[in-house]
Scaffold this motif. Sequence first.
Motif, PDB file in Angstrom:
ATOM      1  N   GLN A  17       0.822  -1.208   0.000  1.00 30.18           N
ATOM      2  CA  GLN A  17       0.000   0.000   0.000  1.00 30.18           C
ATOM      3  C   GLN A  17       0.853   1.254   0.000  1.00 30.18           C
ATOM      4  O   GLN A  17       0.482   2.267  -0.581  1.00 30.18           O
ATOM      5  CB  GLN A  17      -0.932  -0.001   1.222  1.00 30.18           C
ATOM      6  N   ARG A  18       2.036   1.174   0.639  1.00 33.03           N
ATOM      7  CA  ARG A  18       2.909   2.348   0.679  1.00 33.03           C
ATOM      8  C   ARG A  18       3.495   2.654  -0.685  1.00 33.03           C
ATOM      9  O   ARG A  18       3.967   3.758  -0.923  1.00 33.03           O
ATOM     10  CB  ARG A  18       4.038   2.125   1.693  1.00 33.03           C
ATOM     11  N   GLN A  19       3.497   1.659  -1.591  1.00 31.39           N
ATOM     12  CA  GLN A  19       4.071   1.878  -2.907  1.00 31.39           C
ATOM     13  C   GLN A  19       3.066   2.516  -3.867  1.00 31.39           C
ATOM     14  O   GLN A  19       3.422   2.887  -4.986  1.00 31.39           O
ATOM     15  CB  GLN A  19       4.574   0.547  -3.509  1.00 31.39           C
ATOM     16  N   ILE A  20       1.785   2.591  -3.451  1.00 34.23           N
ATOM     17  CA  ILE A  20       0.740   3.119  -4.323  1.00 34.23           C
ATOM     18  C   ILE A  20       0.489   4.573  -3.983  1.00 34.23           C
ATOM     19  O   ILE A  20       0.348   4.949  -2.830  1.00 34.23           O
ATOM     20  CB  ILE A  20      -0.566   2.308  -4.148  1.00 34.23           C
ATOM     21  N   TRP A  21       0.448   5.382  -5.021  1.00 37.57           N
ATOM     22  CA  TRP A  21       0.154   6.793  -4.815  1.00 37.57           C
ATOM     23  C   TRP A  21      -1.126   7.134  -5.536  1.00 37.57           C
ATOM     24  O   TRP A  21      -1.332   6.776  -6.700  1.00 37.57           O
ATOM     25  CB  TRP A  21       1.294   7.661  -5.347  1.00 37.57           C
ATOM     26  N   VAL A 153      15.736   3.498  -2.712  1.00 38.01           N
ATOM     27  CA  VAL A 153      15.024   2.289  -2.291  1.00 38.01           C
ATOM     28  C   VAL A 153      15.157   2.092  -0.785  1.00 38.01           C
ATOM     29  O   VAL A 153      14.188   1.758  -0.095  1.00 38.01           O
ATOM     30  CB  VAL A 153      15.555   1.055  -3.054  1.00 38.01           C
ATOM     31  N   ALA A 154      16.360   2.314  -0.252  1.00 38.42           N
ATOM     32  CA  ALA A 154      16.584   2.151   1.183  1.00 38.42           C
ATOM     33  C   ALA A 154      15.744   3.140   1.982  1.00 38.42           C
ATOM     34  O   ALA A 154      15.157   2.781   3.018  1.00 38.42           O
ATOM     35  CB  ALA A 154      18.068   2.332   1.504  1.00 38.42           C
ATOM     36  N   ALA A 155      15.678   4.393   1.531  1.00 36.90           N
ATOM     37  CA  ALA A 155      14.872   5.398   2.226  1.00 36.90           C
ATOM     38  C   ALA A 155      13.393   5.051   2.157  1.00 36.90           C
ATOM     39  O   ALA A 155      12.650   5.205   3.132  1.00 36.90           O
ATOM     40  CB  ALA A 155      15.127   6.780   1.617  1.00 36.90           C
ATOM     41  N   GLN A 156      12.952   4.556   1.006  1.00 38.80           N
ATOM     42  CA  GLN A 156      11.544   4.207   0.839  1.00 38.80           C
ATOM     43  C   GLN A 156      11.158   3.041   1.728  1.00 38.80           C
ATOM     44  O   GLN A 156      10.091   3.049   2.357  1.00 38.80           O
ATOM     45  CB  GLN A 156      11.275   3.865  -0.631  1.00 38.80           C
ATOM     46  N   GLU A 157      12.013   2.041   1.808  1.00 37.27           N
ATOM     47  CA  GLU A 157      11.712   0.884   2.645  1.00 37.27           C
ATOM     48  C   GLU A 157      11.729   1.246   4.130  1.00 37.27           C
ATOM     49  O   GLU A 157      10.945   0.719   4.919  1.00 37.27           O
ATOM     50  CB  GLU A 157      12.711  -0.233   2.362  1.00 37.27           C
ATOM     51  N   ALA A 158      12.617   2.163   4.507  1.00 37.99           N
ATOM     52  CA  ALA A 158      12.718   2.553   5.915  1.00 37.99           C
ATOM     53  C   ALA A 158      11.684   3.591   6.309  1.00 37.99           C
ATOM     54  O   ALA A 158      11.466   3.822   7.508  1.00 37.99           O
ATOM     55  CB  ALA A 158      14.126   3.104   6.192  1.00 37.99           C
ATOM     56  N   ARG A 159      11.051   4.230   5.331  1.00 39.29           N
ATOM     57  CA  ARG A 159      10.119   5.326   5.591  1.00 39.29           C
ATOM     58  C   ARG A 159      10.794   6.422   6.401  1.00 39.29           C
ATOM     59  O   ARG A 159      10.208   7.031   7.303  1.00 39.29           O
ATOM     60  CB  ARG A 159       8.866   4.828   6.319  1.00 39.29           C
TER      61      ARG A 159
END
Length: 287
Positions: A17-21, A153-159
Amino acid sequence: MGAALSLLDIGLTSHLQRQIWQGSPINDPDSNIISSGFRTLDLALPGAGWMPGTVTELLIEESGVGEIRLLAHMLRELTVGKDRSVIFIAPPWKPNLAAFRAMKIAVDKLVWVKAPEDQVLWAAEQSLKQEGIGAVLIWLPQVRPEALRRLQVAAQEARSLAFLFRPLKAARQSSAAPLRMVCKPILPASAPTMNRREWMQAVMLEIDIIKRRGPLLGKPLQLSLPLQMPALPEHIRRAHQARKAREVKHVVDSGDIAAFIARSSQAALDALGIGEFDLAWSDIDVE
């Protein structure tokens, strides 16, 4: 043809869900977004603030143009309001505890990582994987496109928030960072006649957002970043306005220097007495 199936109607995991905008290309509400502290800048940022899971590139002429004061509100909110740590990786200067305290940032939540250039991105990726990290600030003159994609990618996964400081010439290069900003100082017209303190109080920062989600910014923003002065003793601050009435052609009065050294020495002794330097700043060189 059958009705279209909404992605929200199927059981997506929270990670997917976090990957959907969805929604507005600029100002989506997100409870984790942190205000920049500047209304005009918030209005120009996707989500109306600094968005977790995003690498922001700050392209600057040279270190010290006001980039830390630009991020001060975010640093204060993370370290004090959210009780999260912030990691500084390979800054070109020694972090100044007095300056961070003046900005009301919790210095026990700041971590300084000294790393050679070829290990900076590795250190950043490892930092983003740690629990309790609110933001990672990275200084790196050169970075390969594939390495920057890994960082995003690392920032996105870590939020978590990630800020990458690079030179202005990098603006001509492609980048996976979703947000890229060119930051330049705007000198006051009377700069040649000012001492350094007056100059830093009057200088502004021009911000041109050259990449963001949504349409490009119509014209650069201009922000005022006044210099914080509480590092000086109280009687020195009270005398500041009186000193402005006379012409000063040097940076600091000799009385200021003596008082500042005395206060700094006592602060260092107090910090050692409570073990403060045994925390995040234990690797700071002693001069």
